[in-house]
Scaffold this active site. Structure first.
Site, PDB file in Angstrom:
ATOM      1  N   GLU A 168     -11.244  -1.259   4.093  1.00 52.65           N
ATOM      2  CA  GLU A 168      -9.606  -1.729   4.012  1.00 52.65           C
ATOM      3  C   GLU A 168      -9.044   0.214   3.537  1.00 52.65           C
ATOM      4  OE1 GLU A 168      -7.284  -5.523   4.878  1.00 52.65           O
ATOM      5  OE2 GLU A 168      -7.368  -4.835   2.766  1.00 52.65           O
TER       6      GLU A 168
ATOM      7  N   GLN B 224       3.931   0.680   1.373  1.00 52.00           N
ATOM      8  CA  GLN B 224       4.400  -0.913   3.015  1.00 52.00           C
ATOM      9  C   GLN B 224       5.268  -1.568   2.158  1.00 52.00           C
ATOM     10  OE1 GLN B 224       1.678  -2.542   5.728  1.00 52.00           O
ATOM     11  NE2 GLN B 224       2.347  -0.335   6.220  1.00 52.00           N
TER      12      GLN B 224
ATOM     13  N   ASP C 269       0.773  -1.378  -0.017  1.00 55.69           N
ATOM     14  CA  ASP C 269      -0.025   0.259  -0.025  1.00 55.69           C
ATOM     15  C   ASP C 269       0.733   1.565   0.175  1.00 55.69           C
ATOM     16  OD1 ASP C 269      -1.231  -1.919   0.956  1.00 55.69           O
ATOM     17  OD2 ASP C 269      -1.932  -1.116   2.603  1.00 55.69           O
TER      18      ASP C 269
ATOM     19  N   SER D 258      -0.763   0.421   7.226  1.00 53.29           N
ATOM     20  CA  SER D 258      -1.134   1.541   6.624  1.00 53.29           C
ATOM     21  C   SER D 258      -1.356   2.420   7.656  1.00 53.29           C
ATOM     22  CB  SER D 258      -1.820   1.214   5.988  1.00 53.29           C
ATOM     23  OG  SER D 258      -1.810   0.169   4.446  1.00 53.29           O
TER      24      SER D 258
HETATM   25  N1  DQQ Z   1      -1.977  -3.699   4.270  1.00 56.16           N
HETATM   26  C1  DQQ Z   1      -1.165  -3.419   5.430  1.00 56.16           C
HETATM   27  C2  DQQ Z   1      -3.315  -2.953   6.045  1.00 56.16           C
HETATM   28  C3  DQQ Z   1      -4.148  -2.582   4.841  1.00 56.16           C
HETATM   29  C4  DQQ Z   1      -3.802  -3.901   3.949  1.00 56.16           C
HETATM   30  C5  DQQ Z   1      -0.720  -4.123   5.498  1.00 56.16           C
HETATM   31  C6  DQQ Z   1      -4.287  -3.281   2.735  1.00 56.16           C
HETATM   32  O1  DQQ Z   1      -3.099  -2.006   6.946  1.00 56.16           O
HETATM   33  O2  DQQ Z   1      -5.464  -3.350   5.042  1.00 56.16           O
HETATM   34  O3  DQQ Z   1       0.415  -4.361   5.145  1.00 56.16           O
HETATM   35  O4  DQQ Z   1      -3.805  -3.811   1.197  1.00 56.16           O
END
Ligand code: DQQ
Length: 586
Positions: free
Chosen positions: A245, A83, A67, A127
């Protein structure tokens, strides 16, 4: 710090002197004892060992990325966080990677901003977003995952907010500032949005949560961004999913393409609520009353075909927008994941791309959003081919030679006449993806399929068709836009889905235009000046580097014309790393 500033300034200058610059920068950085990971040049030659690495899309030099997090414009510099797994090409060890840019296209990777090393985020810094506080200081709000896998919200501040590079971040001693409230699944409470301030001077953020079987965007309020209180009702919830999300909530102007700061309120404004679920980014448009925090949408995601609004009808997830105060625009980033296998990721040593950042605004009709790659991308355009009016008879194709077809930007406009000959579409509301799958690129119709064959091999056994079909309906016409990956690769194990979207365009009055960004393993397509977008990831075996070709084609029975075609080879973006070598976790 001075050193890094010097590097960035030299980068800015060097960005203008293409070719010599990466070399110069690398030398400077090596002298300073820093690992440099400048990408190999993809302009003309195929990179045999890395045919899927992109030339002008954002990616780290290696490992997993998902993300987009906390994009922001700060003291003259664009910041992008994401991320990131610093230790491998698959998801894990979630950290916040950090890169900076002057133009959203050329990037300098800085050291990782957040790593999961505190009890409240030991299982991942998930995220989140950045908000600029009234003091001018930026703050990160992000989800930490603790030892029980419970999701908590945390803050981090720059170590030195007068540093435009925001090179170091310090987690708040108040963390965690939020724990899962009663009724919320502690494993599903994450991804705080950028904050916006109401007329009462209080901050709001929306957080994705699972409440029983509903996906909810729960709303919190704060006077100081540190101490937060949950409001009694969610900003928005959905019965279509049990978890939302990466919620995003922002105003769009009813007239014009300018963006608005996230806190702006007023009359000629609609609010977008975006949520990521079921592998897609859905949005609704509504009226937000900041006095009582009521968000009046009237529909749920996917309530009927018209409301099944998505940013992109291809591979596109967990997007995040920010307001660019410098250029008065709202910019959208999105993660584009792989359609290849995990073992493919391991052999490449990396996973995940980001879209080219897109400007986003409300359509003239006010019933959907429009997206377009940021203007700065055009600086990478180099060798150009142009065709004026050219007939494309039924069953014909034209080779577009003279550019690097594996790294290109193509704009094409089709003009159709005698529309009465269009095929009849009996049911008006059908799923466009199903329609594109039933009527794929090899199935001849009347008007269509016509469009581009991209990343095509010499023998055409590999190609991705980006195409349109025009149908007659009881009341009017329907234009379908498709991306057919069924022949994108001779590798059987990669994704071969066919994507589809309807274009809100009446072909009696408007020509059908397409812009396609081609970059080795990613194809971003924008139909009708950004009314529908479809992003694909493809993994050709033959159509790589100089062995990739580009065609315009018409596989329908009716003739049409290309009223204009402009195609450019794209230069490679400069994406350079100053990241320090990291020791393995164990
Ligand atoms: N990726 C993150 C989360 C989110 C998800 C974890 C969405 O915070 O909900 O890597 O791709």
């Amino acid at each position: 710090m001075m050193w890094l500033l010097t590097q960035l300034l030299s980068l800015k200058t060097l960005m203008k002197i293409y070719g010599f610059c990466v070399f110069s920068l690398c030398c400077l950085l090596i002298i300073n004892g820093v690992e440099v990971a400048a990408f190999k040049d993809h302009r003309l030659r195929s990179n045999v060992s890395q045919p899927y690495r992109t030339g002008y899309h954002f990616q780290p030099s290696k490992n997993w990325m998902n993300d987009p997090n906390g994009p922001v414009y700060y003291k003259g510099v664009y910041h992008f966080f994401y991320q990131y797994n610093p230790y491998g090409p698959l998801w894990g060890n979630m950290s916040w990677g950090h890169a900076i840019s002057y133009d959203l296209i050329n990037w300098l990777h800085l050291d990782i901003a957040l790593i999961p090393n505190d009890p409240y985020d030991i299982n991942g810094c998930f995220s989140g977003s950045i908000t600029i506080l009234p003091t001018g200081e930026p703050v990160i709000i992000y989800t930490g995952v603790d030892e029980n896998l419970h999701q908590l919200q945390n803050l981090a501040f720059p170590k030195n907010s007068s540093d435009p590079l925001l090179n170091e971040w310090v987690k708040s001693s108040l963390n965690p500032i939020l724990t899962p409230p009663d009724g919320v699944d502690p494993l599903n409470f994450r991804d705080p949005s950028t904050g916006w301030m109401g007329a009462d001077g209080e901050w709001r953020v929306v957080i994705g949560a699972k409440i029983n079987t509903q996906g909810s965007g729960i709303l919190y309020k704060s006077k100081d961004f540190k101490s937060w209180v949950k409001t009694s009702s969610s900003l928005h919830f959905s019965n279509k999913t049990n978890m939302l999300e990466c919620p995003d909530f922002y105003p769009v102007a009813v007239n014009g393409t300018n963006g608005l700061d996230t806190s702006v309120q007023g009359n000629n404004i609609r609010h977008v609520f975006k949520a990521s679920f079921h592998d897609h980014d859905y949005y609704v448009l509504g009226k937000y009353d900041p006095k009582n925090d009521q968000y009046d949408v009237g529909v749920d995601f996917m309530d009927n075909n018209k409301e099944s609004l998505r940013y992109d009808y291809g591979r596109f997830y967990a997007s995040k927008s920010f307001y660019d105060n410098e250029k008065k625009r709202r910019i959208l980033w999105s993660w584009v994941n792989e359609g290849d296998t995990n073992s493919g990721a391991v052999s490449k040593g990396w996973s995940g791309l980001q879209t080219i950042p897109r400007s986003i605004w409300l359509s003239e009709k006010g019933d959907q959003l429009v997206q377009w790659p940021v203007k700065e991308l055009e600086e990478l355009r180099t060798r150009k081919v142009h065709y004026g009016n050219k007939k494309l008879t039924g069953g014909s194709m034209i080779k577009i030679s003279g550019i690097t077809a594996s790294q290109a930007d193509v704009e094409i406009t089709f003009s159709l006449s005698n529309l009465k000959n269009a095929e009849v579409l009996s049911a008006e509301v059908v799923d466009p993806q199903i329609l594109c799958t039933q009527k794929n690129a090899s199935m001849s119709g009347n008007f269509g399929p016509f469009g581009l064959l991209v990343l095509a091999s010499r023998d055409l056994t590999e190609h991705t068709a980006v195409f349109f079909r025009v149908f007659r309906t009881a009341k009017s016409f329907q234009v379908l836009m498709c991306v057919d990956q069924s022949r994108s690769s001779l590798r059987p194990e990669v994704d071969k889905l066919i994507y589809g979207a309807f274009l809100a365009l009446d072909p009696r009055y408007k020509k059908i235009s397409l812009r396609t960004l081609i970059d080795h393993s990613i194809i971003e397509s924008f139909g009708a000046n950004g009314l529908a977008c479809i992003t694909a990831r493809v993994y050709p075996k033959l159509a790589i580097g100089d062995e990739a070709y580009l065609y315009a084609f018409n596989n329908g029975t009716q003739s049409l014309s290309i009223s204009s075609l402009n195609a450019w080879s794209m230069k490679k973006a400069q994406i350079v790393s100053t990241r320090k070598r990291r020791k393995p976790i164990k």
